[in-house]
Design a protein around this motif. Sequence first.
Motif, PDB file in Angstrom:
ATOM      1  N   HIS A 384       8.553  -2.532  -5.997  1.00 42.59           N
ATOM      2  CA  HIS A 384       9.342  -1.962  -7.082  1.00 42.59           C
ATOM      3  C   HIS A 384      10.398  -1.025  -6.487  1.00 42.59           C
ATOM      4  CE1 HIS A 384      10.369   0.337 -10.694  1.00 42.59           C
ATOM      5  NE2 HIS A 384       9.763  -0.620 -11.409  1.00 42.59           N
ATOM      6  N   PRO A 385      11.621  -1.064  -6.997  1.00 41.10           N
ATOM      7  CA  PRO A 385      12.692  -0.235  -6.407  1.00 41.10           C
ATOM      8  C   PRO A 385      12.345   1.252  -6.352  1.00 41.10           C
ATOM      9  CG  PRO A 385      13.609  -1.856  -7.919  1.00 41.10           C
ATOM     10  CD  PRO A 385      12.114  -1.957  -8.058  1.00 41.10           C
ATOM     11  N   ASP A 386      11.611   1.758  -7.341  1.00 38.73           N
ATOM     12  CA  ASP A 386      11.282   3.189  -7.348  1.00 38.73           C
ATOM     13  C   ASP A 386      10.262   3.564  -6.280  1.00 38.73           C
ATOM     14  OD1 ASP A 386      12.988   3.422  -9.479  1.00 38.73           O
ATOM     15  OD2 ASP A 386      11.394   3.393 -11.006  1.00 38.73           O
ATOM     16  N   ASP A 387       9.536   2.566  -5.723  1.00 40.95           N
ATOM     17  CA  ASP A 387       8.475   2.853  -4.747  1.00 40.95           C
ATOM     18  C   ASP A 387       8.885   2.547  -3.315  1.00 40.95           C
ATOM     19  OD1 ASP A 387       6.923   3.546  -6.898  1.00 40.95           O
ATOM     20  OD2 ASP A 387       5.911   1.600  -7.043  1.00 40.95           O
ATOM     21  N   LEU A 391       7.301   3.687   0.661  1.00 35.70           N
ATOM     22  CA  LEU A 391       6.937   2.721   1.698  1.00 35.70           C
ATOM     23  C   LEU A 391       7.680   3.020   2.997  1.00 35.70           C
ATOM     24  CD1 LEU A 391       4.995   0.299   1.554  1.00 35.70           C
ATOM     25  CD2 LEU A 391       6.986  -1.176   1.342  1.00 35.70           C
ATOM     26  N   GLN A 392       8.952   3.390   2.890  1.00 40.16           N
ATOM     27  CA  GLN A 392       9.728   3.702   4.088  1.00 40.16           C
ATOM     28  C   GLN A 392       9.166   4.934   4.797  1.00 40.16           C
ATOM     29  OE1 GLN A 392      13.679   4.110   2.534  1.00 40.16           O
ATOM     30  NE2 GLN A 392      13.998   1.895   2.263  1.00 40.16           N
ATOM     31  N   GLN A 393       8.706   5.929   4.047  1.00 42.39           N
ATOM     32  CA  GLN A 393       8.105   7.119   4.658  1.00 42.39           C
ATOM     33  C   GLN A 393       6.818   6.772   5.410  1.00 42.39           C
ATOM     34  OE1 GLN A 393       7.537   9.945   1.514  1.00 42.39           O
ATOM     35  NE2 GLN A 393       9.740  10.212   1.117  1.00 42.39           N
ATOM     36  N   ALA A 394       6.029   5.845   4.841  1.00 40.36           N
ATOM     37  CA  ALA A 394       4.804   5.426   5.529  1.00 40.36           C
ATOM     38  C   ALA A 394       5.118   4.731   6.828  1.00 40.36           C
ATOM     39  CB  ALA A 394       3.992   4.514   4.608  1.00 40.36           C
ATOM     40  N   PHE A 395       6.168   3.855   6.838  1.00 47.62           N
ATOM     41  CA  PHE A 395       6.573   3.185   8.076  1.00 47.62           C
ATOM     42  C   PHE A 395       7.061   4.196   9.110  1.00 47.62           C
ATOM     43  CE2 PHE A 395       6.225  -0.918   6.121  1.00 47.62           C
ATOM     44  CZ  PHE A 395       6.131  -1.798   7.189  1.00 47.62           C
ATOM     45  N   ALA A 396       7.827   5.201   8.661  1.00 46.44           N
ATOM     46  CA  ALA A 396       8.327   6.212   9.588  1.00 46.44           C
ATOM     47  C   ALA A 396       7.185   7.006  10.210  1.00 46.44           C
ATOM     48  CB  ALA A 396       9.287   7.149   8.845  1.00 46.44           C
ATOM     49  N   ALA A 403      -1.245   7.099  13.368  1.00 44.76           N
ATOM     50  CA  ALA A 403      -1.533   5.694  13.650  1.00 44.76           C
ATOM     51  C   ALA A 403      -1.965   4.948  12.401  1.00 44.76           C
ATOM     52  CB  ALA A 403      -2.603   5.568  14.720  1.00 44.76           C
ATOM     53  N   ARG A 404      -2.297   5.668  11.326  1.00 40.56           N
ATOM     54  CA  ARG A 404      -2.752   5.058  10.084  1.00 40.56           C
ATOM     55  C   ARG A 404      -2.022   5.689   8.904  1.00 40.56           C
ATOM     56  NH1 ARG A 404      -7.755   2.372  10.838  1.00 40.56           N
ATOM     57  NH2 ARG A 404      -8.633   2.721  12.916  1.00 40.56           N
ATOM     58  N   SER A 405      -1.878   4.922   7.842  1.00 33.99           N
ATOM     59  CA  SER A 405      -1.216   5.420   6.645  1.00 33.99           C
ATOM     60  C   SER A 405      -1.641   4.567   5.460  1.00 33.99           C
ATOM     61  CB  SER A 405       0.302   5.384   6.814  1.00 33.99           C
ATOM     62  OG  SER A 405       0.950   5.865   5.645  1.00 33.99           O
ATOM     63  N   THR A 406      -1.746   5.194   4.279  1.00 34.64           N
ATOM     64  CA  THR A 406      -2.120   4.491   3.055  1.00 34.64           C
ATOM     65  C   THR A 406      -1.115   4.830   1.960  1.00 34.64           C
ATOM     66  OG1 THR A 406      -4.459   4.596   3.657  1.00 34.64           O
ATOM     67  CG2 THR A 406      -3.940   4.128   1.354  1.00 34.64           C
ATOM     68  N   VAL A 407      -0.664   3.796   1.237  1.00 35.15           N
ATOM     69  CA  VAL A 407       0.374   3.964   0.215  1.00 35.15           C
ATOM     70  C   VAL A 407      -0.047   3.197  -1.035  1.00 35.15           C
ATOM     71  CG1 VAL A 407       2.797   3.577  -0.405  1.00 35.15           C
ATOM     72  CG2 VAL A 407       2.184   4.225   1.933  1.00 35.15           C
ATOM     73  N   ILE A 408       0.227   3.771  -2.199  1.00 35.40           N
ATOM     74  CA  ILE A 408       0.034   3.093  -3.483  1.00 35.40           C
ATOM     75  C   ILE A 408       1.421   2.797  -4.064  1.00 35.40           C
ATOM     76  CG2 ILE A 408      -0.853   3.330  -5.828  1.00 35.40           C
ATOM     77  CD1 ILE A 408      -3.067   5.082  -4.730  1.00 35.40           C
ATOM     78  N   TYR A 409       1.656   1.520  -4.400  1.00 31.83           N
ATOM     79  CA  TYR A 409       2.975   1.131  -4.915  1.00 31.83           C
ATOM     80  C   TYR A 409       2.796  -0.019  -5.896  1.00 31.83           C
ATOM     81  CZ  TYR A 409       2.787  -2.961  -1.828  1.00 31.83           C
ATOM     82  OH  TYR A 409       2.420  -4.135  -1.217  1.00 31.83           O
ATOM     83  N   ARG A 410       3.920  -0.403  -6.544  1.00 37.56           N
ATOM     84  CA  ARG A 410       3.927  -1.526  -7.472  1.00 37.56           C
ATOM     85  C   ARG A 410       4.580  -2.734  -6.805  1.00 37.56           C
ATOM     86  NH1 ARG A 410       6.761   2.030 -11.967  1.00 37.56           N
ATOM     87  NH2 ARG A 410       7.372   3.033 -10.006  1.00 37.56           N
ATOM     88  N   GLY A 411       3.855  -3.844  -6.795  1.00 40.59           N
ATOM     89  CA  GLY A 411       4.366  -5.083  -6.202  1.00 40.59           C
ATOM     90  C   GLY A 411       4.698  -6.119  -7.275  1.00 40.59           C
ATOM     91  N   GLY A 416       6.754 -12.448 -12.281  1.00 37.67           N
ATOM     92  CA  GLY A 416       7.782 -11.504 -12.674  1.00 37.67           C
ATOM     93  C   GLY A 416       7.267 -10.123 -13.041  1.00 37.67           C
ATOM     94  N   HIS A 417       6.001  -9.958 -13.412  1.00 34.62           N
ATOM     95  CA  HIS A 417       5.487  -8.640 -13.751  1.00 34.62           C
ATOM     96  C   HIS A 417       5.033  -7.916 -12.485  1.00 34.62           C
ATOM     97  CE1 HIS A 417       1.859 -11.141 -13.552  1.00 34.62           C
ATOM     98  NE2 HIS A 417       1.223 -10.012 -13.246  1.00 34.62           N
ATOM     99  N   TYR A 418       4.796  -6.610 -12.635  1.00 34.28           N
ATOM    100  CA  TYR A 418       4.397  -5.791 -11.486  1.00 34.28           C
ATOM    101  C   TYR A 418       2.898  -5.459 -11.579  1.00 34.28           C
ATOM    102  CZ  TYR A 418       9.215  -5.089  -9.984  1.00 34.28           C
ATOM    103  OH  TYR A 418      10.482  -5.288  -9.523  1.00 34.28           O
ATOM    104  N   VAL A 419       2.276  -5.406 -10.411  1.00 33.83           N
ATOM    105  CA  VAL A 419       0.865  -5.015 -10.313  1.00 33.83           C
ATOM    106  C   VAL A 419       0.767  -3.818  -9.367  1.00 33.83           C
ATOM    107  CG1 VAL A 419      -0.050  -7.319 -10.793  1.00 33.83           C
ATOM    108  CG2 VAL A 419       0.459  -6.684  -8.438  1.00 33.83           C
ATOM    109  N   TRP A 420      -0.221  -2.951  -9.649  1.00 31.38           N
ATOM    110  CA  TRP A 420      -0.452  -1.793  -8.774  1.00 31.38           C
ATOM    111  C   TRP A 420      -1.232  -2.229  -7.542  1.00 31.38           C
ATOM    112  CZ3 TRP A 420       1.664   2.887  -8.919  1.00 31.38           C
ATOM    113  CH2 TRP A 420       2.252   3.329 -10.102  1.00 31.38           C
TER     114      TRP A 420
END
Length: 702
Positions: A384-387, A391-396, A403-411, A416-420
């Motif tokens: 989702h554009p707002d999330d 995601l970019q902060q987790a990659f950085a 070495a590890r990171s966890t993120v919650i986002y909408r895919g 066509g709908h989004y899931v958490w």
Amino acid sequence: MEDKLGRQETPKGAPWRSPTALIALFVLLACLVPVGFVTWHAWQSRAAAISRGFAEAEDLVLALSQHAARTFAEPNLILQDAIEHVENDGMGPEGLPRLHRLLVNHVNASRVIRELGILDERGYWRTSSLPERPTYSNADREYFIYHRDNPDTRLRINTPLLGRVSGQWIIALTRRIEHKDGSFAGVALAAIGTDYFQTFYDTLSVGALGHVALYRDDARLLVRRPYVEWHLLADRSQAFFEATRRQPAGRFHGVSVYDGIIRLAAWHTLEDFPLIMTVSRAEGDVLAAWYSSVQLDMAVAGAASCIIILLGALSITLLRRRIQAETAAAEAGRQYAMIAEAATDVIVRMNPDGRRVYISPACRDVLGYEPEELLGNNLADVVHPDDRSVLQQAFAALRGEAARSTVIYRGRHRNGHYVWLEIAFRAINDPETGAVREIMASTRDISARKLAELQLARAKDAAEIANRAKSNFLSGMSHELRTPLNAIIGFSEMMQREMFGPLGNTRYAGYATDIKRSGEHLLELINDILDHAKIEAGQLEIHDDAIEIVEVVDFAVHMLAVQAEEAGVTVESDARSGIRLLGDERRVRQILLNLLSNAVKYTPAGGRVLVQASFDSNDDLVLAVSDTGIGMTDVEQQRALQPFAQIDNERNRNKQGTGLGLALTRQLAELHGGRLKLTSIKGEGTVVWVYLPATRILARPG
């Protein structure tokens, strides 16, 4: 022969002929040689060390026995000389000075004797080697009683006792003095300080846990190293002394009944005196040098065995390495494929810029895509554009120290709908450069959890709104009811007092009294409801002031006096003056009135209610109200502390109330930073404690 994987097969029926089995057998035999030799040598040297330990103990106990015999022989002869002097010269006014000089000369010439003295038949000192003759009687001493009641004129070595003049432990050596007709005439006494033996025994080398002890033959301890005062009065093992009677000298090897330590002990019974000398050494002290030698031998044998084992293991490892490597690689690949295929989470491998190089088939169920549709694409393509910023902060962070990171986002789903989604990243770094080489990720669908969280938040908001509405309603209704109630109470009081003339009929006065009591009772209920509503709304404030607790207690008892008298209940108080508290006096009175009212209400006629004020171990002020009433079960106690809850019993059906008493009392205590505790036994009574913190105490009694 070789199998399909190139492994050497062992012919069936002869597994011991395989190279691995032959190497293992050789290694085993090679290791047994040094281990067996060291074990045999250790056993022989241990027996020799034990034998030397016994020999040293027996030599030492014999030398100490001779030392003890010489030590006691000197005072024995001196006491005999003193008794002969008494028999020949008497103890009259002319003979006593000569006897005193004799005793002083003996003490000055002796390195052992600390004091000499002569006691008469009543236990009083006739003379002594001391500068001043003691004036007290020793008739209560055990040795005096023995000589008085027994015609034994031999030397008696008594158990250690505290000297009445010196205040130190001494060993008293005594002999009976007789008149010419054989009757008891007194006691001759020589005192030897236990420190004479103690100082000498402390210089002996018997190990940290070693013991040196001198006993009488009746098991009473005279001297012991190491020195422990209570040992002088303790009973000893009778089994050991039974053995000394059967055998004058001997040895013992076993577990001590006193401290559970394995010991090597030797004993010797003196020939001229009823004494037993013992020397005991801990087996660990005796074998200390042996332990060190065995440890060194075992270390050498262990090192040799380790070298042999390592050489054998190296040979076996080289033989099996290729087969194990091939088998492990095939098994790891099979397990990885099985996990990836069966996992419900989506497993993804990505390069450092976020492009997928592998995705597990679980993506069909989570996002609706086939794995081939997502390979080579960037992970952010379905976010989702707002999330995307999260995601970019987790990659950085993965490129930094994390070495590890966890993120919650909408895919975005294929439909066509989004899931958490919840995705957990793990960076795989290059072992040489430390740079991120690959990123592993595990993604799971948490839409159901998000929906539950949303529903829970909505339910919480609805509950808070309902609670505020209830509190506002109760508060508003209470205010609306108090105005007419105050008028009813006021007019009924005017009618009761007949302020504007007589009512004309006596019944009207009774009705006016009933109206006033009912109005006051209803006003109390409304006040409780209003206070509860204010507390729930967080609007009830307390106004701190200095409170005299005894005055508050007396006020509450006085207010309940009429109610208690009508109920036939005795109300007593036990509050010491001088206790001052920082708190809201009106609310503290309300606490006590609620508790006392409940206690009187549920106590049958003839019962007793007691209110106390004291301090607990934390210096908190404790206000306690106890009664001998009907009591409550555990379930009823829990219900009694709930707002608007009433206990269903025969006594409660005849009483009116809102069920807010205890709940409101607990809330008022908590507003003061305190707490309420309730205990009750059905049919016996109830005790309620209100604890107010020590930080609110301004003064204490005294």
